[in-house]
Every structure is written in C-alpha cells, then in structure tokens.
Motif scaffolding. Structure first.
Motif, PDB file in Angstrom:
ATOM      1  N   LEU A  33       0.864  -1.169   0.000  1.00  0.00           N
ATOM      2  CA  LEU A  33       0.000   0.000   0.000  1.00  0.00           C
ATOM      3  C   LEU A  33       0.902   1.219   0.000  1.00  0.00           C
ATOM      4  CD1 LEU A  33      -2.549  -1.119   2.731  1.00  0.00           C
ATOM      5  CD2 LEU A  33      -2.884  -1.125   0.260  1.00  0.00           C
ATOM      6  N   HIS A  34       0.552   2.206  -0.778  1.00  0.00           N
ATOM      7  CA  HIS A  34       1.373   3.413  -0.884  1.00  0.00           C
ATOM      8  C   HIS A  34       0.532   4.636  -0.563  1.00  0.00           C
ATOM      9  CE1 HIS A  34       4.783   1.391  -2.821  1.00  0.00           C
ATOM     10  NE2 HIS A  34       3.831   0.580  -3.250  1.00  0.00           N
ATOM     11  N   TYR A  35       1.087   5.488   0.250  1.00  0.00           N
ATOM     12  CA  TYR A  35       0.382   6.696   0.658  1.00  0.00           C
ATOM     13  C   TYR A  35       1.327   7.885   0.622  1.00  0.00           C
ATOM     14  CZ  TYR A  35      -2.914   3.314   2.443  1.00  0.00           C
ATOM     15  OH  TYR A  35      -3.800   2.269   2.546  1.00  0.00           O
ATOM     16  N   GLU A  45      -8.324   7.430   9.003  1.00  0.00           N
ATOM     17  CA  GLU A  45      -9.300   6.347   9.123  1.00  0.00           C
ATOM     18  C   GLU A  45      -9.301   5.477   7.870  1.00  0.00           C
ATOM     19  OE1 GLU A  45     -10.175   9.628   9.399  1.00  0.00           O
ATOM     20  OE2 GLU A  45     -10.421   9.843  11.565  1.00  0.00           O
ATOM     21  N   ARG A  46      -9.225   6.114   6.710  1.00  0.00           N
ATOM     22  CA  ARG A  46      -9.194   5.370   5.453  1.00  0.00           C
ATOM     23  C   ARG A  46      -7.933   4.526   5.360  1.00  0.00           C
ATOM     24  NH1 ARG A  46      -7.871   8.036  -0.114  1.00  0.00           N
ATOM     25  NH2 ARG A  46      -6.178   6.569  -0.158  1.00  0.00           N
ATOM     26  N   VAL A  47      -6.798   5.101   5.734  1.00  0.00           N
ATOM     27  CA  VAL A  47      -5.522   4.382   5.676  1.00  0.00           C
ATOM     28  C   VAL A  47      -5.582   3.148   6.570  1.00  0.00           C
ATOM     29  CG1 VAL A  47      -3.060   4.535   6.228  1.00  0.00           C
ATOM     30  CG2 VAL A  47      -4.189   6.433   5.038  1.00  0.00           C
ATOM     31  N   VAL A  48      -6.052   3.321   7.796  1.00  0.00           N
ATOM     32  CA  VAL A  48      -6.148   2.198   8.733  1.00  0.00           C
ATOM     33  C   VAL A  48      -7.121   1.147   8.199  1.00  0.00           C
ATOM     34  CG1 VAL A  48      -6.920   1.525  11.043  1.00  0.00           C
ATOM     35  CG2 VAL A  48      -5.435   3.513  10.751  1.00  0.00           C
ATOM     36  N   ALA A  53      -8.008  -4.160   5.900  1.00  0.00           N
ATOM     37  CA  ALA A  53      -8.600  -4.979   4.837  1.00  0.00           C
ATOM     38  C   ALA A  53      -7.561  -5.917   4.237  1.00  0.00           C
ATOM     39  CB  ALA A  53      -9.199  -4.078   3.753  1.00  0.00           C
ATOM     40  N   VAL A  54      -6.367  -5.420   3.998  1.00  0.00           N
ATOM     41  CA  VAL A  54      -5.311  -6.267   3.433  1.00  0.00           C
ATOM     42  C   VAL A  54      -4.910  -7.337   4.438  1.00  0.00           C
ATOM     43  CG1 VAL A  54      -2.905  -6.303   2.655  1.00  0.00           C
ATOM     44  CG2 VAL A  54      -4.462  -4.539   1.813  1.00  0.00           C
ATOM     45  N   LEU A  55      -4.757  -6.961   5.687  1.00  0.00           N
ATOM     46  CA  LEU A  55      -4.406  -7.952   6.705  1.00  0.00           C
ATOM     47  C   LEU A  55      -5.500  -9.004   6.846  1.00  0.00           C
ATOM     48  CD1 LEU A  55      -2.829  -5.666   9.443  1.00  0.00           C
ATOM     49  CD2 LEU A  55      -1.648  -7.230   7.878  1.00  0.00           C
ATOM     50  N   GLY A  56      -6.757  -8.607   6.731  1.00  0.00           N
ATOM     51  CA  GLY A  56      -7.863  -9.552   6.797  1.00  0.00           C
ATOM     52  C   GLY A  56      -7.853 -10.526   5.638  1.00  0.00           C
ATOM     53  N   GLN A  57      -7.474 -10.070   4.461  1.00  0.00           N
ATOM     54  CA  GLN A  57      -7.377 -10.957   3.301  1.00  0.00           C
ATOM     55  C   GLN A  57      -6.285 -11.992   3.519  1.00  0.00           C
ATOM     56  OE1 GLN A  57      -6.618  -8.362   0.010  1.00  0.00           O
ATOM     57  NE2 GLN A  57      -8.656  -7.451   0.072  1.00  0.00           N
ATOM     58  N   ARG A  58      -5.218 -11.595   4.152  1.00  0.00           N
ATOM     59  CA  ARG A  58      -4.101 -12.506   4.407  1.00  0.00           C
ATOM     60  C   ARG A  58      -4.498 -13.603   5.381  1.00  0.00           C
ATOM     61  NH1 ARG A  58      -0.039 -12.058   0.954  1.00  0.00           N
ATOM     62  NH2 ARG A  58       1.137 -10.155   1.005  1.00  0.00           N
ATOM     63  N   ARG A  59      -5.407 -13.292   6.315  1.00  0.00           N
ATOM     64  CA  ARG A  59      -5.806 -14.265   7.327  1.00  0.00           C
ATOM     65  C   ARG A  59      -6.904 -15.194   6.834  1.00  0.00           C
ATOM     66  NH1 ARG A  59      -6.164  -9.732  11.495  1.00  0.00           N
ATOM     67  NH2 ARG A  59      -3.993  -9.365  11.917  1.00  0.00           N
TER      68      ARG A  59
END
Length: 67
Positions: A33-35, A45-48, A53-59
């Motif tokens: 992710l790049h910001y 809030e959007r960044v978090v 969301a990405v961490l949830g996909q990994r799990r």
C-alpha cells in the motif's frame, strides 16, 4: 505500508529503484500500500481501514487444494 513523498522521488533513478523494489515484493507475494503524507495526515481512518482490509485478506483461508 510505504509513504511516498516528493523528497525521495525527485529523480528518475529514485523512482526506478522504488518501482523495482515494489515489483519484486509483489512477485514475492507481498501486498504493498502506498500513501502520500497527506493521506495519513488528513485521512487516517481510510488508511487504517485499507491496512486492516489487506491484513484480513491474508488471514482468510484460501480455497482448499484438491487431495
């Protein structure tokens, strides 16, 4: 997560280096992710939410391999 700013991308060689590194990490299976600093300052809030969301996909368990 990586913060992209003008200070580190003002030369083509800098951008080329970062793109090579980003592509290598994607090929190795890492999500990137790049910001810009403004995203973090004004839209934390959007960044978090995106990071979660990405961490949830990994799990999430993937499809089971056929036996």
């Amino acid at each position: 997560m990586e913060v992209d700013g003008f200070a580190f991308h003002s030369r083509r060689a800098d951008m080329r280096r970062d793109l090579n590194r980003n592509n290598a990490s994607t090929v190795a299976g890492f999500a990137a992710l790049h910001y810009m600093p403004e995203h973090i300052w004004f839209e934390p809030e959007r960044v978090v939410a995106e990071i979660r969301a990405v961490l949830g996909q990994r799990r999430s368990p993937g499809p089971e391999a056929p036996s």
